[in-house]
Motif scaffolding. Structure first.
Motif, PDB file in Angstrom:
ATOM      1  N   PHE A 156      10.615   9.522   0.973  1.00 56.65           N
ATOM      2  CA  PHE A 156      10.089   8.164   0.975  1.00 56.65           C
ATOM      3  C   PHE A 156       9.493   7.792  -0.382  1.00 56.65           C
ATOM      4  O   PHE A 156       9.673   6.667  -0.851  1.00 56.65           O
ATOM      5  N   LYS A 157       8.769   8.724  -1.034  1.00 58.82           N
ATOM      6  CA  LYS A 157       8.074   8.375  -2.274  1.00 58.82           C
ATOM      7  C   LYS A 157       9.021   7.918  -3.370  1.00 58.82           C
ATOM      8  O   LYS A 157       8.725   6.917  -4.048  1.00 58.82           O
ATOM      9  N   PRO A 158      10.156   8.596  -3.629  1.00 60.75           N
ATOM     10  CA  PRO A 158      11.048   8.085  -4.683  1.00 60.75           C
ATOM     11  C   PRO A 158      11.491   6.645  -4.427  1.00 60.75           C
ATOM     12  O   PRO A 158      11.596   5.844  -5.353  1.00 60.75           O
ATOM     13  N   ARG A 168       9.813   4.443  -2.590  1.00 60.70           N
ATOM     14  CA  ARG A 168       8.609   3.601  -2.709  1.00 60.70           C
ATOM     15  C   ARG A 168       8.270   3.331  -4.178  1.00 60.70           C
ATOM     16  O   ARG A 168       7.751   2.272  -4.533  1.00 60.70           O
ATOM     17  N   ASP A 169       8.572   4.279  -5.059  1.00 65.94           N
ATOM     18  CA  ASP A 169       8.254   4.123  -6.476  1.00 65.94           C
ATOM     19  C   ASP A 169       9.046   3.013  -7.153  1.00 65.94           C
ATOM     20  O   ASP A 169       8.631   2.483  -8.178  1.00 65.94           O
ATOM     21  N   CYS A 180       9.747  -2.421  -0.858  1.00 65.02           N
ATOM     22  CA  CYS A 180      10.148  -2.297   0.550  1.00 65.02           C
ATOM     23  C   CYS A 180      10.004  -3.617   1.318  1.00 65.02           C
ATOM     24  O   CYS A 180       9.336  -3.689   2.364  1.00 65.02           O
ATOM     25  N   TYR A 233       5.291  -3.982   0.342  1.00 65.66           N
ATOM     26  CA  TYR A 233       4.339  -2.889   0.167  1.00 65.66           C
ATOM     27  C   TYR A 233       3.975  -2.830  -1.310  1.00 65.66           C
ATOM     28  O   TYR A 233       4.685  -2.258  -2.117  1.00 65.66           O
ATOM     29  N   ARG A 274      15.355  10.036 -14.071  1.00 59.80           N
ATOM     30  CA  ARG A 274      14.430   9.556 -13.047  1.00 59.80           C
ATOM     31  C   ARG A 274      14.216   8.066 -13.262  1.00 59.80           C
ATOM     32  O   ARG A 274      13.941   7.621 -14.378  1.00 59.80           O
ATOM     33  N   THR A 327       9.095   4.120 -12.508  1.00 56.07           N
ATOM     34  CA  THR A 327       8.305   3.540 -11.435  1.00 56.07           C
ATOM     35  C   THR A 327       8.029   2.078 -11.740  1.00 56.07           C
ATOM     36  O   THR A 327       7.649   1.731 -12.851  1.00 56.07           O
TER      37      THR A 327
END
Length: 302
Positions: free
Chosen positions: A1-3, A5-6, A10, A29, A98, A101
């Motif tokens: 979920f975190k990747p 969410r970054d 959402c 979010y 990556r 963010t």
């Protein structure tokens, strides 16, 4: 979920149904979950309507418009999530890559006035514990001459329903308020947008910070300048005065500021007995110069 969410806020649609009535809203979010309604309740049942249109036709049109809008919104959401998922899969396959963010800030990233264009890259939010305060930090690129490179500076962007451009600009000219880059009502957000310099290394003039005689004199000068132009400030309390280590105090928060005789206290003003308001202050009452002078005395002790 975190990747996920970054790199995504959402977004989602919220649909509420009460009998034959449907209301549509949405949520994202950000620092926290933010939800809002997009419509009031829309009835899909036949209702009498003004004019010659039959009530059944009106109900069908209401339902059709609603369903078409929902379909377009869900397609847009599908495209967003597909793009984010694909980008994450590509980054995962390359292992070393990556996705950066992203900060979930306001959609308004460009403003302009009087030949000056400002682009905003939001970096954070101030007063995160107070959701009603919409204050953001941003990196601004300011272009006033197309033939010169843009100037970059750190700013605070405020969104508010009421603001005194006249009061802020007056004190900024005298170095008693943060430099103001932009202040206008923006239709797309239905609010005033205020872009001002981000003042660092400053403390608010609360009970734990002693105000020097020089700072007290400068705050008095700020009040006198406003009053000389027929303006009142209204909320001259410690949290709205920044004390800098070098450079003197700055007044902030001109939401209540306005012409004496028309500027009023909001109906939701906090009338708690711990706040040292002038005895005549009340919800919806006119803001008077003597109210400012009363708070000035409380704030400075003189």
């Amino acid at each position: 979920f975190k990747p996920f969410r970054d790199v995504s806020c959402c977004p989602c649609l919220l649909v509420a149904i009460a009998g034959p009535n449907i209301m549509v809203g949405g949520a994202v979010y950000a620092e926290q979950i933010i939800a809002t309604s997009f419509t009031s309740y829309i009835s899909i049942a036949p209702l009498d309507v003004p004019g010659p249109r039959p009530m059944y036709d009106a109900a069908i049109w209401r339902a059709a418009r609603l369903m078409r809008a929902l379909k377009q919104a869900t397609v847009a959401l599908d495209e967003h999530y597909a793009a984010v998922t694909q980008a994450l899969n590509v980054a995962s396959a390359r292992s070393a890559d990556r996705l950066p963010t992203c900060y979930v800030g306001p959609h308004l990233t460009h403003v302009s006035a009087n030949g000056t264009a400002i682009s905003l890259d939001y970096t954070g939010r101030l007063c995160t514990g107070e959701p009603a305060k919409t204050l953001y930090t941003a990196r601004a690129r300011i272009t006033s001459d197309p033939e010169q490179d843009p100037r970059e500076t750190d700013v605070v962007v405020k969104f508010t329903k009421a603001y005194s451009l006249e009061g802020h600009r007056l004190l900024a000219v005298h170095g008693l308020a943060p430099k103001l880059w932009f202040c206008e009502w923006v239709e797309s957000v239905d609010m005033y947008v205020v872009v001002m310099n981000h003042v660092r290394d400053a403390e608010t003039a609360d009970e734990d910070v002693a105000m020097s005689a020089a700072d007290a004199a400068a705050v008095r000068t700020a009040v006198e300048l406003l009053h000389a132009e027929g303006l009142v400030f209204g909320d001259l309390r410690g949290p709205n005065v920044l004390l800098r280590k070098d450079g003197g105090p700055l007044l902030i928060d001109f939401d209540w500021c306005g012409p004496e005789g028309t500027a009023c206290y909001p109906l939701g003003v906090n009338m708690h007995s711990a706040i040292p308001w002038h005895p005549d202050v009340n919800t919806g009452a006119l803001i008077k110069k003597e109210h400012d002078l009363h708070l000035l005395k409380v704030l400075t002790g003189s």
